[in-house]
Design a protein around this motif. Sequence first.
Motif, PDB file in Angstrom:
ATOM      1  N   ALA A 239     -99.900  -6.061 108.903  1.00 42.11           N
ATOM      2  CA  ALA A 239    -100.265  -7.389 108.421  1.00 42.11           C
ATOM      3  C   ALA A 239     -99.631  -7.673 107.065  1.00 42.11           C
ATOM      4  CB  ALA A 239    -101.785  -7.514 108.352  1.00 42.11           C
ATOM      5  N   LYS A 240     -99.630  -6.680 106.190  1.00 45.52           N
ATOM      6  CA  LYS A 240     -99.025  -6.867 104.863  1.00 45.52           C
ATOM      7  C   LYS A 240     -97.520  -7.079 104.981  1.00 45.52           C
ATOM      8  CE  LYS A 240     -98.741  -4.997 100.193  1.00 45.52           C
ATOM      9  NZ  LYS A 240     -97.340  -5.408 100.032  1.00 45.52           N
TER      10      LYS A 240
ATOM     11  N   ASP B 172    -100.456   1.272 111.873  1.00 45.22           N
ATOM     12  CA  ASP B 172    -101.561   0.853 111.007  1.00 45.22           C
ATOM     13  C   ASP B 172    -101.597  -0.668 110.916  1.00 45.22           C
ATOM     14  OD1 ASP B 172    -102.532   0.062 108.096  1.00 45.22           O
ATOM     15  OD2 ASP B 172    -103.453   1.992 108.580  1.00 45.22           O
ATOM     16  N   VAL B 173    -102.698  -1.275 111.331  1.00 47.71           N
ATOM     17  CA  VAL B 173    -102.792  -2.724 111.395  1.00 47.71           C
ATOM     18  C   VAL B 173    -102.709  -3.356 110.012  1.00 47.71           C
ATOM     19  CG1 VAL B 173    -105.324  -2.700 111.368  1.00 47.71           C
ATOM     20  CG2 VAL B 173    -104.098  -4.654 112.369  1.00 47.71           C
ATOM     21  N   GLU B 174    -103.278  -2.715 108.989  1.00 46.44           N
ATOM     22  CA  GLU B 174    -103.239  -3.294 107.646  1.00 46.44           C
ATOM     23  C   GLU B 174    -101.820  -3.318 107.099  1.00 46.44           C
ATOM     24  OE1 GLU B 174    -105.997  -1.398 105.073  1.00 46.44           O
ATOM     25  OE2 GLU B 174    -107.767  -2.013 106.235  1.00 46.44           O
ATOM     26  N   GLN B 175    -101.066  -2.220 107.328  1.00 42.30           N
ATOM     27  CA  GLN B 175     -99.686  -2.204 106.861  1.00 42.30           C
ATOM     28  C   GLN B 175     -98.836  -3.224 107.627  1.00 42.30           C
ATOM     29  OE1 GLN B 175     -97.703   1.486 105.830  1.00 42.30           O
ATOM     30  NE2 GLN B 175     -99.566   2.650 106.302  1.00 42.30           N
TER      31      GLN B 175
ATOM     32  N   THR C  36     -94.829   1.690 112.173  1.00 37.16           N
ATOM     33  CA  THR C  36     -96.224   1.959 111.815  1.00 37.16           C
ATOM     34  C   THR C  36     -97.122   1.926 113.044  1.00 37.16           C
ATOM     35  OG1 THR C  36     -98.014   1.285 110.317  1.00 37.16           O
ATOM     36  CG2 THR C  36     -96.831  -0.467 111.443  1.00 37.16           C
TER      37      THR C  36
ATOM     38  N   ASP D 203    -104.356  -6.213 115.873  1.00 33.63           N
ATOM     39  CA  ASP D 203    -105.704  -5.650 115.867  1.00 33.63           C
ATOM     40  C   ASP D 203    -105.603  -4.134 115.935  1.00 33.63           C
ATOM     41  OD1 ASP D 203    -105.257  -4.909 118.572  1.00 33.63           O
ATOM     42  OD2 ASP D 203    -106.102  -6.801 119.287  1.00 33.63           O
ATOM     43  N   ASP D 204    -106.744  -3.470 116.081  1.00 38.37           N
ATOM     44  CA  ASP D 204    -106.776  -2.006 116.008  1.00 38.37           C
ATOM     45  C   ASP D 204    -106.058  -1.328 117.168  1.00 38.37           C
ATOM     46  OD1 ASP D 204    -108.143  -2.090 113.636  1.00 38.37           O
ATOM     47  OD2 ASP D 204    -110.132  -1.901 114.542  1.00 38.37           O
TER      48      ASP D 204
ATOM     49  N   ASP E 294    -101.621 -12.813 113.171  1.00 37.87           N
ATOM     50  CA  ASP E 294    -103.015 -13.082 113.521  1.00 37.87           C
ATOM     51  C   ASP E 294    -103.428 -12.371 114.806  1.00 37.87           C
ATOM     52  OD1 ASP E 294    -103.314 -14.676 111.298  1.00 37.87           O
ATOM     53  OD2 ASP E 294    -102.874 -16.555 112.381  1.00 37.87           O
TER      54      ASP E 294
END
Length: 328
Positions: free
Chosen positions: A157-158, A152-155, A150, A196-197, A193
Amino acid sequence: MASTVLVVTALEDVTADRVIAALNEREVPVVRVDPADIGPGLTFGARIGSGASAWAGRLVTGSREVELGEVAAVYYRRPTPYAARYQHLPAQQRDFAAAEARHGLGGVLNHLHGALYVNHPGAVTAADFKPAQLQLAAQLGLAVPPTLVTNDVEQAAKFAADHGPVIYKTFRGLPRDEDGHTGAIWAQRVDADTFDDTLAVTAHLFQAEIPKTGDVRVTVVGRRVFAQQIAAPDGALDWRRGDWDQLLHAPIAVPTPVEAGLHSYLSAFGLVFGCFDFALTGDGDSPEDWVFIECNPNGQWGWLPDADDITTAFVDILSTSTEGGGAR
Protein backbone atom coordinates in the motif's frame (compact mmCIF):
# COMPACT_ATOMS: atom_id res chain seq x y z
CA MET A 1 37.27 -32.28 -34.70
CA ALA A 2 33.76 -32.03 -33.27
CA SER A 3 31.33 -31.12 -36.04
CA THR A 4 27.73 -31.73 -34.92
CA VAL A 5 25.11 -29.33 -33.58
CA LEU A 6 22.79 -30.91 -31.02
CA VAL A 7 19.38 -29.23 -30.81
CA VAL A 8 17.68 -29.99 -27.50
CA THR A 9 13.98 -29.22 -27.73
CA ALA A 10 10.44 -30.59 -27.92
CA LEU A 11 9.03 -32.03 -31.13
CA GLU A 12 6.86 -29.00 -31.87
CA ASP A 13 9.13 -25.96 -31.84
CA VAL A 14 8.86 -23.70 -34.87
CA THR A 15 11.71 -21.49 -33.61
CA ALA A 16 14.10 -24.44 -33.53
CA ASP A 17 12.75 -25.56 -36.91
CA ARG A 18 14.05 -22.33 -38.45
CA VAL A 19 17.55 -22.87 -37.12
CA ILE A 20 17.65 -26.56 -38.05
CA ALA A 21 16.53 -25.81 -41.62
CA ALA A 22 19.23 -23.16 -41.99
CA LEU A 23 21.89 -25.51 -40.58
CA ASN A 24 20.81 -28.16 -43.07
CA GLU A 25 21.16 -25.64 -45.90
CA ARG A 26 24.78 -25.10 -44.84
CA GLU A 27 25.26 -28.88 -44.63
CA VAL A 28 26.15 -28.66 -40.94
CA PRO A 29 25.49 -32.01 -39.21
CA VAL A 30 22.59 -31.55 -36.81
CA VAL A 31 20.76 -33.91 -34.45
CA ARG A 32 17.51 -33.01 -32.72
CA VAL A 33 16.65 -34.63 -29.40
CA ASP A 34 14.01 -34.25 -26.71
CA PRO A 35 15.47 -35.76 -23.51
CA ALA A 36 11.95 -36.58 -22.28
CA ASP A 37 11.82 -39.24 -25.03
CA ILE A 38 14.15 -41.35 -22.86
CA GLY A 39 13.13 -44.98 -23.29
CA PRO A 40 12.92 -47.12 -26.43
CA GLY A 41 12.83 -43.95 -28.56
CA LEU A 42 15.95 -42.50 -26.95
CA THR A 43 18.81 -44.59 -25.66
CA PHE A 44 22.29 -43.57 -24.61
CA GLY A 45 25.47 -44.76 -22.97
CA ALA A 46 28.03 -42.31 -21.56
CA ARG A 47 31.41 -43.35 -20.19
CA ILE A 48 34.24 -41.63 -18.36
CA GLY A 49 37.40 -42.84 -16.65
CA SER A 50 40.01 -45.41 -17.72
CA GLY A 51 42.06 -42.61 -19.21
CA ALA A 52 39.08 -40.62 -20.50
CA SER A 53 38.55 -37.24 -18.81
CA ALA A 54 35.34 -36.26 -20.66
CA TRP A 55 32.07 -38.02 -21.30
CA ALA A 56 32.09 -40.24 -24.37
CA GLY A 57 29.43 -42.50 -25.81
CA ARG A 58 26.49 -42.50 -28.14
CA LEU A 59 23.03 -40.95 -28.12
CA VAL A 60 20.48 -42.74 -30.32
CA THR A 61 17.03 -41.42 -31.26
CA GLY A 62 14.40 -43.01 -33.45
CA SER A 63 16.01 -41.53 -36.55
CA ARG A 64 19.47 -40.23 -35.68
CA GLU A 65 22.51 -41.01 -33.58
CA VAL A 66 25.46 -38.96 -32.44
CA GLU A 67 28.74 -39.55 -30.66
CA LEU A 68 28.88 -37.25 -27.64
CA GLY A 69 32.44 -36.29 -28.46
CA GLU A 70 31.29 -35.08 -31.89
CA VAL A 71 28.99 -32.41 -30.45
CA ALA A 72 30.54 -29.00 -31.06
CA ALA A 73 27.51 -26.90 -30.12
CA VAL A 74 24.24 -27.35 -28.25
CA TYR A 75 21.22 -25.22 -29.12
CA TYR A 76 19.19 -25.62 -25.94
CA ARG A 77 15.63 -24.55 -26.62
CA ARG A 78 12.57 -25.88 -24.84
CA PRO A 79 12.68 -29.62 -24.17
CA THR A 80 9.66 -31.36 -22.68
CA PRO A 81 9.85 -31.60 -18.85
CA TYR A 82 11.05 -35.03 -17.78
CA ALA A 83 7.99 -35.44 -15.55
CA ALA A 84 5.77 -35.56 -18.65
CA ARG A 85 7.48 -38.80 -19.67
CA TYR A 86 6.36 -40.52 -16.47
CA GLN A 87 2.86 -39.14 -15.90
CA HIS A 88 1.39 -42.64 -16.05
CA LEU A 89 3.32 -43.72 -12.95
CA PRO A 90 2.31 -43.34 -9.30
CA ALA A 91 3.60 -40.08 -7.79
CA GLN A 92 6.64 -41.51 -5.98
CA GLN A 93 7.78 -43.56 -8.96
CA ARG A 94 7.11 -40.64 -11.33
CA ASP A 95 9.16 -38.19 -9.27
CA PHE A 96 11.99 -40.71 -8.81
CA ALA A 97 12.21 -41.61 -12.52
CA ALA A 98 12.05 -37.96 -13.59
CA ALA A 99 14.79 -36.95 -11.14
CA GLU A 100 17.02 -39.82 -12.22
CA ALA A 101 16.58 -38.93 -15.88
CA ARG A 102 17.22 -35.24 -15.23
CA HIS A 103 20.36 -35.82 -13.20
CA GLY A 104 21.63 -38.71 -15.34
CA LEU A 105 20.85 -37.96 -18.98
CA GLY A 106 20.47 -34.24 -18.30
CA GLY A 107 23.69 -34.20 -16.32
CA VAL A 108 25.59 -35.65 -19.28
CA LEU A 109 23.96 -33.45 -21.94
CA ASN A 110 24.60 -30.33 -19.88
CA HIS A 111 28.32 -31.07 -19.54
CA LEU A 112 29.60 -31.99 -22.97
CA HIS A 113 33.27 -31.07 -22.98
CA GLY A 114 34.25 -28.24 -25.30
CA ALA A 115 30.73 -27.65 -26.62
CA LEU A 116 29.28 -24.19 -27.07
CA TYR A 117 25.87 -23.87 -25.40
CA VAL A 118 23.28 -21.42 -26.71
CA ASN A 119 22.31 -21.08 -23.91
CA HIS A 120 23.51 -23.40 -21.18
CA PRO A 121 20.48 -24.54 -19.14
CA GLY A 122 22.29 -23.68 -15.91
CA ALA A 123 22.82 -20.12 -17.13
CA VAL A 124 19.19 -19.92 -18.25
CA THR A 125 18.01 -20.99 -14.80
CA ALA A 126 20.18 -18.41 -13.04
CA ALA A 127 19.09 -15.65 -15.43
CA ASP A 128 15.40 -16.52 -15.21
CA PHE A 129 14.77 -14.80 -11.85
CA LYS A 130 13.32 -11.31 -12.29
CA PRO A 131 14.90 -9.98 -9.05
CA ALA A 132 18.33 -11.01 -10.37
CA GLN A 133 17.59 -9.45 -13.76
CA LEU A 134 16.52 -6.10 -12.33
CA GLN A 135 19.44 -5.89 -9.93
CA LEU A 136 22.03 -6.66 -12.61
CA ALA A 137 20.45 -4.21 -15.06
CA ALA A 138 20.51 -1.46 -12.43
CA GLN A 139 24.12 -2.23 -11.53
CA LEU A 140 25.05 -1.95 -15.22
CA GLY A 141 23.56 1.53 -15.39
CA LEU A 142 20.33 0.63 -17.21
CA ALA A 143 17.21 2.41 -15.99
CA VAL A 144 14.73 0.11 -14.20
CA PRO A 145 11.23 0.91 -12.89
CA PRO A 146 10.80 1.46 -9.14
CA THR A 147 9.99 -2.09 -8.03
CA LEU A 148 8.76 -3.82 -4.88
CA VAL A 149 8.76 -7.58 -4.26
CA THR A 150 6.68 -8.32 -1.18
CA ASN A 151 4.00 -10.34 0.58
CA ASP A 152 3.23 -7.53 3.04
CA VAL A 153 0.02 -5.56 2.47
CA GLU A 154 1.25 -2.45 4.32
CA GLN A 155 4.43 -2.24 2.25
CA ALA A 156 2.43 -2.77 -0.94
CA ALA A 157 0.00 0.00 0.00
CA LYS A 158 2.82 2.41 0.83
CA PHE A 159 4.60 1.61 -2.45
CA ALA A 160 1.39 2.34 -4.36
CA ALA A 161 0.96 5.62 -2.51
CA ASP A 162 4.54 6.64 -3.28
CA HIS A 163 4.73 5.43 -6.90
CA GLY A 164 1.17 5.12 -8.20
CA PRO A 165 -0.17 4.21 -10.65
CA VAL A 166 1.18 0.72 -9.98
CA ILE A 167 1.42 -2.39 -12.14
CA TYR A 168 1.33 -6.00 -10.92
CA LYS A 169 3.27 -8.72 -12.73
CA THR A 170 3.72 -12.40 -12.15
CA PHE A 171 7.18 -13.94 -11.87
CA ARG A 172 6.21 -16.98 -13.94
CA GLY A 173 3.40 -18.14 -16.21
CA LEU A 174 0.52 -20.20 -14.92
CA PRO A 175 1.39 -23.89 -14.50
CA ARG A 176 -0.49 -26.56 -16.40
CA ASP A 177 -3.91 -27.49 -15.07
CA GLU A 178 -5.31 -31.02 -14.75
CA ASP A 179 -6.14 -31.02 -18.46
CA GLY A 180 -2.63 -29.96 -19.48
CA HIS A 181 -3.57 -26.41 -20.45
CA THR A 182 -1.36 -23.46 -19.62
CA GLY A 183 -2.20 -19.79 -19.31
CA ALA A 184 -0.85 -16.37 -18.46
CA ILE A 185 -1.61 -13.46 -16.17
CA TRP A 186 -0.64 -10.31 -18.05
CA ALA A 187 0.86 -7.18 -16.56
CA GLN A 188 -2.04 -5.13 -15.23
CA ARG A 189 -2.79 -1.96 -13.31
CA VAL A 190 -3.87 -2.57 -9.73
CA ASP A 191 -5.83 -0.49 -7.24
CA ALA A 192 -4.28 -0.30 -3.78
CA ASP A 193 -7.78 -0.26 -2.32
CA THR A 194 -8.08 -3.94 -3.30
CA PHE A 195 -4.99 -4.98 -1.33
CA ASP A 196 -5.77 -7.21 1.64
CA ASP A 197 -4.14 -9.85 3.84
CA THR A 198 -4.31 -12.45 1.07
CA LEU A 199 -1.14 -10.80 -0.26
CA ALA A 200 0.70 -12.69 2.49
CA VAL A 201 0.08 -16.04 0.77
CA THR A 202 2.88 -15.64 -1.80
CA ALA A 203 5.34 -13.18 -3.34
CA HIS A 204 4.10 -10.33 -5.53
CA LEU A 205 5.94 -7.97 -7.90
CA PHE A 206 4.73 -4.38 -8.10
CA GLN A 207 6.24 -1.69 -10.31
CA ALA A 208 5.60 1.96 -10.92
CA GLU A 209 3.86 2.33 -14.26
CA ILE A 210 6.23 3.86 -16.79
CA PRO A 211 4.74 6.72 -18.87
CA LYS A 212 5.91 4.98 -22.00
CA THR A 213 5.76 6.10 -25.59
CA GLY A 214 6.27 2.56 -26.84
CA ASP A 215 7.81 -0.86 -26.26
CA VAL A 216 10.95 -2.38 -27.73
CA ARG A 217 12.03 -6.00 -28.09
CA VAL A 218 15.81 -6.34 -28.45
CA THR A 219 17.14 -9.73 -29.50
CA VAL A 220 20.86 -10.20 -28.93
CA VAL A 221 22.67 -13.17 -30.48
CA GLY A 222 26.38 -13.09 -29.79
CA ARG A 223 27.51 -9.60 -30.80
CA ARG A 224 24.58 -9.00 -33.12
CA VAL A 225 21.69 -6.84 -31.95
CA PHE A 226 18.19 -6.74 -33.47
CA ALA A 227 15.70 -4.19 -32.15
CA GLN A 228 12.05 -3.71 -33.05
CA GLN A 229 9.70 -1.10 -31.63
CA ILE A 230 6.31 -2.70 -30.95
CA ALA A 231 2.88 -1.14 -30.75
CA ALA A 232 -0.45 -2.81 -30.09
CA PRO A 233 -3.34 -1.33 -32.12
CA ASP A 234 -5.54 -1.19 -29.02
CA GLY A 235 -2.83 0.50 -26.94
CA ALA A 236 -2.78 -2.39 -24.45
CA LEU A 237 -0.57 -2.04 -21.39
CA ASP A 238 0.98 -5.46 -22.17
CA TRP A 239 1.34 -6.05 -25.92
CA ARG A 240 1.67 -9.81 -25.36
CA ARG A 241 -1.98 -10.23 -24.37
CA GLY A 242 -3.50 -9.63 -27.82
CA ASP A 243 -3.16 -11.01 -31.34
CA TRP A 244 0.54 -10.94 -32.18
CA ASP A 245 -0.31 -10.86 -35.89
CA GLN A 246 -1.88 -7.44 -35.34
CA LEU A 247 1.18 -5.90 -33.69
CA LEU A 248 2.92 -3.02 -35.45
CA HIS A 249 6.70 -3.24 -35.78
CA ALA A 250 9.40 -0.78 -36.75
CA PRO A 251 13.19 -1.17 -36.53
CA ILE A 252 14.85 1.12 -34.02
CA ALA A 253 18.48 1.94 -33.25
CA VAL A 254 19.74 1.04 -29.79
CA PRO A 255 21.83 3.79 -28.16
CA THR A 256 25.45 2.74 -27.77
CA PRO A 257 25.47 2.82 -23.92
CA VAL A 258 22.35 0.65 -23.81
CA GLU A 259 23.81 -1.83 -26.30
CA ALA A 260 27.00 -2.04 -24.25
CA GLY A 261 24.87 -2.75 -21.19
CA LEU A 262 23.11 -5.60 -22.95
CA HIS A 263 26.38 -7.29 -23.88
CA SER A 264 27.63 -6.87 -20.30
CA TYR A 265 24.36 -8.30 -19.02
CA LEU A 266 24.65 -11.46 -21.13
CA SER A 267 28.30 -11.86 -20.20
CA ALA A 268 27.54 -11.59 -16.49
CA PHE A 269 25.01 -14.42 -16.71
CA GLY A 270 27.13 -16.51 -19.09
CA LEU A 271 24.56 -16.21 -21.88
CA VAL A 272 25.09 -16.10 -25.64
CA PHE A 273 21.55 -15.00 -26.45
CA GLY A 274 18.71 -13.09 -24.81
CA CYS A 275 15.43 -11.33 -25.61
CA PHE A 276 15.23 -7.97 -23.84
CA ASP A 277 12.08 -5.94 -23.30
CA PHE A 278 12.25 -2.17 -22.80
CA ALA A 279 9.70 0.58 -22.28
CA LEU A 280 10.46 3.83 -24.09
CA THR A 281 9.76 7.16 -22.41
CA GLY A 282 10.81 9.34 -25.37
CA ASP A 283 11.76 8.94 -28.99
CA GLY A 284 14.47 6.42 -28.16
CA ASP A 285 17.46 8.52 -29.21
CA SER A 286 18.70 8.99 -25.64
CA PRO A 287 19.76 6.15 -23.30
CA GLU A 288 17.55 7.72 -20.65
CA ASP A 289 14.53 6.91 -22.83
CA TRP A 290 15.14 3.18 -22.41
CA VAL A 291 13.72 1.52 -19.27
CA PHE A 292 14.69 -2.13 -18.75
CA ILE A 293 11.71 -4.40 -18.07
CA GLU A 294 13.11 -7.92 -18.31
CA CYS A 295 15.25 -10.36 -20.29
CA ASN A 296 14.04 -13.78 -21.36
CA PRO A 297 17.16 -15.97 -21.64
CA ASN A 298 15.24 -18.42 -23.80
CA GLY A 299 12.74 -16.14 -25.51
CA GLN A 300 10.75 -16.47 -28.70
CA TRP A 301 11.83 -14.50 -31.76
CA GLY A 302 10.43 -16.39 -34.76
CA TRP A 303 7.44 -14.02 -34.97
CA LEU A 304 9.55 -10.89 -35.43
CA PRO A 305 9.95 -9.22 -38.85
CA ASP A 306 13.71 -9.74 -38.71
CA ALA A 307 13.44 -13.44 -37.81
CA ASP A 308 15.39 -14.45 -40.93
CA ASP A 309 18.33 -12.29 -39.89
CA ILE A 310 18.14 -13.61 -36.33
CA THR A 311 18.13 -17.16 -37.68
CA THR A 312 21.30 -16.37 -39.63
CA ALA A 313 22.94 -15.02 -36.48
CA PHE A 314 22.17 -18.25 -34.61
CA VAL A 315 23.44 -20.41 -37.44
CA ASP A 316 26.60 -18.32 -37.78
CA ILE A 317 27.46 -18.97 -34.14
CA LEU A 318 26.50 -22.64 -34.10
CA SER A 319 28.18 -23.50 -37.40
CA THR A 320 31.34 -21.55 -36.57
CA SER A 321 31.75 -23.71 -33.47
CA THR A 322 31.74 -26.82 -35.67
CA GLU A 323 34.66 -25.35 -37.57
CA GLY A 324 36.70 -24.91 -34.43
CA GLY A 325 36.28 -21.13 -34.26
CA GLY A 326 33.48 -20.79 -31.73
CA ALA A 327 33.64 -19.97 -28.05
CA ARG A 328 33.78 -22.91 -25.69
